[in-house]
Design a protein around this motif. Structure first.
Motif, PDB file in Angstrom:
ATOM      1  N   ASP A  63       9.532 -10.516  -5.366  1.00 33.20           N
ATOM      2  CA  ASP A  63       8.116 -10.149  -5.393  1.00 33.20           C
ATOM      3  C   ASP A  63       7.293 -11.157  -4.609  1.00 33.20           C
ATOM      4  OD1 ASP A  63       8.491  -7.917  -7.046  1.00 33.20           O
ATOM      5  OD2 ASP A  63       8.494  -9.182  -8.838  1.00 33.20           O
ATOM      6  N   LEU A  64       6.186 -10.679  -4.029  1.00 34.59           N
ATOM      7  CA  LEU A  64       5.176 -11.554  -3.450  1.00 34.59           C
ATOM      8  C   LEU A  64       4.012 -11.628  -4.426  1.00 34.59           C
ATOM      9  CD1 LEU A  64       4.783 -11.045   0.409  1.00 34.59           C
ATOM     10  CD2 LEU A  64       5.864 -12.894  -0.846  1.00 34.59           C
ATOM     11  N   LEU A  65       3.648 -12.855  -4.843  1.00 28.49           N
ATOM     12  CA  LEU A  65       2.635 -13.071  -5.871  1.00 28.49           C
ATOM     13  C   LEU A  65       1.497 -13.893  -5.312  1.00 28.49           C
ATOM     14  CD1 LEU A  65       5.099 -13.979  -8.773  1.00 28.49           C
ATOM     15  CD2 LEU A  65       4.157 -11.735  -8.230  1.00 28.49           C
ATOM     16  N   LEU A  66       0.278 -13.706  -5.869  1.00 28.85           N
ATOM     17  CA  LEU A  66      -0.916 -14.432  -5.442  1.00 28.85           C
ATOM     18  C   LEU A  66      -1.404 -15.310  -6.594  1.00 28.85           C
ATOM     19  CD1 LEU A  66      -0.915 -11.851  -3.488  1.00 28.85           C
ATOM     20  CD2 LEU A  66      -3.314 -12.410  -3.134  1.00 28.85           C
ATOM     21  N   TRP A  67      -1.478 -16.591  -6.315  1.00 26.54           N
ATOM     22  CA  TRP A  67      -1.935 -17.567  -7.304  1.00 26.54           C
ATOM     23  C   TRP A  67      -3.401 -17.882  -7.025  1.00 26.54           C
ATOM     24  CZ3 TRP A  67       0.065 -23.330  -7.443  1.00 26.54           C
ATOM     25  CH2 TRP A  67      -0.545 -23.984  -8.503  1.00 26.54           C
ATOM     26  N   ASP A 106      -1.361 -12.206  -9.325  1.00 28.47           N
ATOM     27  CA  ASP A 106      -1.336 -10.812  -8.890  1.00 28.47           C
ATOM     28  C   ASP A 106      -0.063 -10.547  -8.076  1.00 28.47           C
ATOM     29  OD1 ASP A 106      -3.769 -10.449 -10.081  1.00 28.47           O
ATOM     30  OD2 ASP A 106      -4.928 -10.754  -8.244  1.00 28.47           O
ATOM     31  N   ARG A 107       0.366  -9.298  -8.112  1.00 27.84           N
ATOM     32  CA  ARG A 107       1.598  -8.913  -7.422  1.00 27.84           C
ATOM     33  C   ARG A 107       1.277  -7.921  -6.322  1.00 27.84           C
ATOM     34  NH1 ARG A 107       5.179  -4.596  -8.620  1.00 27.84           N
ATOM     35  NH2 ARG A 107       7.255  -4.886  -7.722  1.00 27.84           N
ATOM     36  N   LEU A 108       1.799  -8.180  -5.125  1.00 29.17           N
ATOM     37  CA  LEU A 108       1.654  -7.237  -4.021  1.00 29.17           C
ATOM     38  C   LEU A 108       2.625  -6.085  -4.227  1.00 29.17           C
ATOM     39  CD1 LEU A 108       0.257  -9.776  -2.817  1.00 29.17           C
ATOM     40  CD2 LEU A 108       1.131  -9.061  -0.592  1.00 29.17           C
ATOM     41  N   ILE A 109       2.144  -4.869  -4.006  1.00 33.64           N
ATOM     42  CA  ILE A 109       2.920  -3.668  -4.283  1.00 33.64           C
ATOM     43  C   ILE A 109       3.246  -2.969  -2.966  1.00 33.64           C
ATOM     44  CG2 ILE A 109       2.953  -1.449  -5.463  1.00 33.64           C
ATOM     45  CD1 ILE A 109       0.995  -2.605  -7.476  1.00 33.64           C
ATOM     46  N   ALA A 110       4.497  -2.575  -2.839  1.00 36.32           N
ATOM     47  CA  ALA A 110       4.945  -1.811  -1.660  1.00 36.32           C
ATOM     48  C   ALA A 110       5.281  -0.401  -2.106  1.00 36.32           C
ATOM     49  CB  ALA A 110       6.144  -2.481  -1.013  1.00 36.32           C
ATOM     50  N   ARG A 111       4.300   0.475  -2.054  1.00 37.20           N
ATOM     51  CA  ARG A 111       4.517   1.864  -2.459  1.00 37.20           C
ATOM     52  C   ARG A 111       5.071   2.677  -1.288  1.00 37.20           C
ATOM     53  NH1 ARG A 111      -0.608   1.075  -5.200  1.00 37.20           N
ATOM     54  NH2 ARG A 111      -0.325   1.135  -7.461  1.00 37.20           N
ATOM     55  N   ASP A 112       5.882   3.686  -1.639  1.00 35.49           N
ATOM     56  CA  ASP A 112       6.438   4.621  -0.660  1.00 35.49           C
ATOM     57  C   ASP A 112       7.242   3.927   0.430  1.00 35.49           C
ATOM     58  OD1 ASP A 112       5.170   6.685  -2.029  1.00 35.49           O
ATOM     59  OD2 ASP A 112       3.351   6.486  -0.817  1.00 35.49           O
ATOM     60  N   MET A 113       7.837   2.796   0.109  1.00 36.38           N
ATOM     61  CA  MET A 113       8.673   2.099   1.090  1.00 36.38           C
ATOM     62  C   MET A 113       9.604   1.159   0.348  1.00 36.38           C
ATOM     63  SD  MET A 113       6.051  -0.717   2.682  1.00 36.38           S
ATOM     64  CE  MET A 113       4.846   0.556   3.039  1.00 36.38           C
ATOM     65  N   ALA A 114      10.626   0.732   1.037  1.00 40.10           N
ATOM     66  CA  ALA A 114      11.565  -0.216   0.445  1.00 40.10           C
ATOM     67  C   ALA A 114      10.900  -1.579   0.323  1.00 40.10           C
ATOM     68  CB  ALA A 114      12.817  -0.314   1.311  1.00 40.10           C
ATOM     69  N   GLN A 115      11.043  -2.207  -0.836  1.00 41.74           N
ATOM     70  CA  GLN A 115      10.513  -3.533  -1.039  1.00 41.74           C
ATOM     71  C   GLN A 115      11.650  -4.498  -1.366  1.00 41.74           C
ATOM     72  OE1 GLN A 115       7.727  -3.251  -4.245  1.00 41.74           O
ATOM     73  NE2 GLN A 115       9.223  -2.537  -5.711  1.00 41.74           N
ATOM     74  N   ARG A 134      -3.549  -5.855  -0.905  1.00 41.47           N
ATOM     75  CA  ARG A 134      -2.553  -6.063  -1.962  1.00 41.47           C
ATOM     76  C   ARG A 134      -1.415  -5.033  -1.894  1.00 41.47           C
ATOM     77  NH1 ARG A 134      -5.711  -9.948  -2.420  1.00 41.47           N
ATOM     78  NH2 ARG A 134      -6.353 -10.891  -4.411  1.00 41.47           N
ATOM     79  N   LYS A 135      -0.981  -4.685  -0.680  1.00 41.37           N
ATOM     80  CA  LYS A 135       0.061  -3.670  -0.570  1.00 41.37           C
ATOM     81  C   LYS A 135       0.872  -3.880   0.696  1.00 41.37           C
ATOM     82  CE  LYS A 135      -2.783  -0.209   1.803  1.00 41.37           C
ATOM     83  NZ  LYS A 135      -3.281   1.187   1.778  1.00 41.37           N
ATOM     84  N   GLY A 136       2.030  -3.207   0.754  1.00 42.07           N
ATOM     85  CA  GLY A 136       2.865  -3.247   1.932  1.00 42.07           C
ATOM     86  C   GLY A 136       2.425  -2.231   2.965  1.00 42.07           C
TER      87      GLY A 136
END
Length: 808
Positions: free
Chosen positions: A294-298, A309-318, A353-355
């Motif tokens: 995961d990629l996180l934001l401090w 916070d967590r970056l989200i990769a929707r509709d794609m491979a993460q 905050r997304k891929g």
């Protein structure tokens, strides 16, 4: 879809092996090469309107720019020019540091000052003339490009993991050691001095980032100069320091994700890694990676107990594994790209905050690619990195919708095959002889056969079982390896059943063979009423099913058969029945591709006749490759079109009906192992092989000549073989090799006269015979890079020949 290249994977466990630029370039070290991609178009989504009037967003795939191959050993560090100049600097385990131009891929300057393997690199953003590199013994080399001068120093005799120059000053350098100590070094004087020694980490300093902002701020009650802030990370925690006084300002422990599914076979074992990125647009947020990918934001101004916070990769491979590098693609640092142990590269938009986009890479040979019969745009790829990739090419919003499957995989995936009726079931074979079935719609481990091959599994396919109606399923898995063909029982409660030897079943019906023959290929007709078997002696035999009676044998080749493919019954041009539906193509180690018309076999099978067939001619024999042919594929869109690949690095597109070469693709630097014609676009073909890349290219953009680097070398004529009687003139022959064509003719005339003179002295009136023998010997001397076991046909020669097709 547009043409694209899925690259070889970036090198792992290195903190500076990838780099991004503000112009949208992304470069990374892959084995001994450096690959450069342009992701500027990918960063901006393109809006489009569908046929229903709905607006959607599509993503342009990253464009391949070039590959630099100036190193002999593994690339360990890559840095693009900080000011968007088309320059790149890279280092390698061969102790060299190269500065080269991206447009020409030509090296401009090189130094070999290091005596140990190089571990990290940094390029000063405030002094573009300065590049610094470090090695395993703690030596740091400062390279000034304009004067091409180097200066080295060593402050600690310890392995250096990371280097980072301050973006605000050309005299501030941070060095991270394996011992957990970070040094802030001043470079103002001739002798660099330690300004601060930052202690507190228990493990190696894996990543460091300076704060990109300027000014004064307050963090946890302390007023600090932002230019002096630096973040350091080991595998368990992140710390923020003030380099002006060496004080630790903030601390964050990285929690281990208990839901992370660790595979015991995972490369690198349980080794941990952590990467950092400090965006300029928001200097109070620090981006870091977790063990689970995961990629996180401090939020540096938030409460210590606040979850990132967590970056989200929707509709794609993460990412699902360790992330090694986070590279910035914009001046504000809001666009970044990361790569991971799962061999996936992901482009992120931190503000949103997304891929944005992700694509897969390969850590081994690309062995096999097959399209699903139920979802034409779904392609399964087996590779030498113990992974299966499934590429859904039907998504417009994400051209790289690729999922990776590796749980339970313990060896290289050499072959794959989709179930003909059940969605998501994929059979595969491995290098160590295992055969299994992966349910892509389930999270369970794959089901394995209880019977193994001793060596590599070359082919797997689905077909009805030999003993229909005695339990099992409508379709079972057949595999080829060790010279035999096995039918496996794979499923719930059936893994303990022994596989059935198809070769023995065939011999029980048709009688024992006079000599031992190893089977190398099996291919089933689309209606499963017959199948063809290839052998190591070059023969192909067709059998009926389920009676297993031999229908016909084709003996055209002299060497092992690698692939057999039946022409599709229907195509885009002929949706009812293709006029070429009775064609069968096969090829092998003797480079020739043979196409046979088995229409008489189909007629005899339909009528139930067992009368012997007459001898017929081969429909075509296509000689476009000069080394062994490894795979071929018929076009699902056109009647009689086919593409073949082989060890000569070339893919050739044929019109079998006219014996014409339509296109040749020779951009692979290594041997080709697999080819697949796209089911979605008649102009797209996919190829993969030894170079660990999977390339999608357009037929219409390729030349019609069969060319490759090896073939050009092979076309050089060898010097004439001089008889022993005139061995004193070997110098003439050596000179002839380097002379021009005109000089060659003159030298040959002189040589002929010399021979005649010598023969007359010996009273041998055989001048003409000697000359003829000398000219004939030109063809007997092997050309450079020639393969002794393979004939060397001329490019594009099409030679129809007589083939014996004999009934049982």
């Amino acid at each position: 879809m547009e043409p694209c290249i899925l690259p070889c994977s970036p090198n792992w466990f290195l903190c500076s092996v990838s780099s991004g630029s503000e112009s949208g370039l992304y470069a990374f070290g892959s084995k001994t090469d450096v690959l450069v991609y342009d992701v500027s178009l990918t960063l901006g989504r393109v809006s489009s309107t569908s046929g229903l009037g709905k607006s959607s967003e599509s993503v342009a795939p990253p464009a391949f720019v070039g590959c630099y191959s100036g190193h002999r050993d593994k690339v360990t560090a890559v840095r693009l020019h900080p000011d968007s100049l088309q320059w790149t600097c890279c280092s390698s385990d061969d102790y060299s540091v190269n500065l080269w131009d991206i447009r020409s891929l030509v090296s401009m300057q090189v130094h070999n000052e290091h005596k140990e393997k190089i571990t990290s690199m940094t390029w000063s953003a405030s002094n573009l003339d300065l590049i610094l590199t470090s090695d395993e013994k703690g030596t740091v080399v400062m390279w000034r490009i304009k004067s091409n001068s180097v200066q080295s120093f060593r402050l600690e005799r310890e392995y250096i993991y990371s280097l980072e120059m301050s973006p605000h000053s050309s005299s501030r350098l941070a060095i991270g050691y394996r011992s957990g100590v970070a040094l802030i070094v001043g470079l103002d004087r001739d002798n660099p001095q330690i300004l601060q020694r930052l202690r507190g980490h228990e493990g190696e300093i894996l990543s460091m980032r300076w704060c990109p902002a300027e000014g004064v701020c307050t963090l946890r009650g302390d007023e600090v100069d932002m230019e002096s802030l630096i973040a350091t990370a080991d595998k368990r925690c992140i710390k923020v320091w003030s380099t002006s006084n060496g004080k630790e300002l903030m601390y964050r422990k990285i929690s281990q994700n208990s839901s992370y599914r660790h595979d015991p076979q995972e490369p690198g074992g349980r080794r941990a890694w952590l990467s950092l990125h400090w965006p300029k647009y928001q200097p109070f947020e620090l981006v870091f990676s977790s063990q689970s990918g995961d990629l996180l934001l401090w939020d540096l101004k938030g409460k210590p107990s606040q979850e990132p916070d967590r970056l989200i990769a929707r509709d794609m491979a993460q990412h699902t594994r360790l992330i090694f590098n986070i590279a910035s693609l914009s001046s504000d640092g809001d666009k970044v790209v990361s790569f991971s142990l799962d061999r996936t590269v992901v482009i992120w938009d931190i503000k949103a905050r997304k891929g944005v986009c992700s694509f897969s890479s390969f850590g081994g040979y690309v062995y096999c690619a097959r399209a699903s019969p139920l979802e034409p745009g779904c392609v399964a790829i087996g590779a030498g990195d113990n992974m299966i990739r499934v590429w859904n090419q039907g998504k417009r919003t994400n051209p790289f919708d690729i999922s990776t499957h590796y749980y339970g995989m313990k060896s290289k995936i050499t072959t794959v095959s989709w179930h003909p009726q059940r969605e998501g079931l994929l059979a595969y074979g491995t290098e160590d002889g295992r055969v299994g079935v992966y349910n892509l719609l389930s999270s369970k481990y794959p089901s394995m056969s209880g019977t193994f091959h001793n060596k590599i599994v070359y082919v797997v396919c689905w077909a009805p079982p030999l003993e229909a109606g005695k339990g099992g399923h409508d379709f079972e898995v057949y595999s080829v390896g060790d010279g035999i063909i096995l039918q496996h029982y794979i499923g719930d409660g059936e893994t303990k059943r022994d596989a059935v030897n198809l070769v023995k079943a065939i011999q029980a019906v048709n009688g024992e063979e006079k000599e031992k023959i190893n089977r190398s290929e099996i291919s089933w007709h689309s209606d499963f009423t017959m199948f063809a078997v290839g052998c190591d002696n070059g023969s192909v035999t067709v059998y009926s099913f389920p009676r297993l009676q031999r229908i016909c044998s084709v003996s055209l080749h002299q060497k092992l058969v690698n692939c057999i493919r039946w022409h599709p019954q229907t195509t885009g041009e002929s949706p009812h029945l293709s006029p070429c539906h009775s064609l069968v193509a096969f090829a092998g180690n003797d480079s020739c591709v043979t196409v046979v018309d088995l229409s008489q076999v189909f007629l005899g099978t339909a009528s139930g006749s067992s009368s012997p067939l007459r001898e017929v001619q081969a429909y075509r024999q296509l000689q476009g490759h000069h080394q062994r042919t490894t795979d071929l594929c018929w076009s699902p869109h056109h009647d009689g079109r086919m593409v073949t690949v082989g060890y000569d690095n070339v893919a050739v597109v044929w019109d079998v009906r006219t014996s014409a070469v339509l296109a040749c693709y020779n951009q692979h630097p290594g041997r080709l192992l697999t080819v697949l014609w796209s089911n979605l676009d008649p102009d797209l073909i996919m190829t993969g092989g030894f170079d660990s890349t999977f390339r999608m290219w357009k037929v219409s953009e390729q030349p019609k000549e069969v060319t490759s680097a090896d073939r050009k070398k092979k076309k050089k004529k060898a010097p004439p073989k001089v008889p022993e009687a005139v061995s004193e003139d070997k110098s003439i022959s050596s000179a002839a090799e380097l002379a021009s064509e005109q000089e060659m003719e003159e030298l040959m005339d002189l040589l002929k006269q010399k021979r005649q003179l010598l023969m007359s002295e010996l009273h041998l009136d055989k001048d003409k015979d000697v000359t003829n023998n000398a000219s004939e010997s030109r063809g007997s001397v092997p050309a450079p890079n020639a393969v002794a076991t393979t004939a060397a046909p001329r490019s594009g020669d099409i030679t129809p020949g007589a083939a014996s097709v004999t009934a049982a």
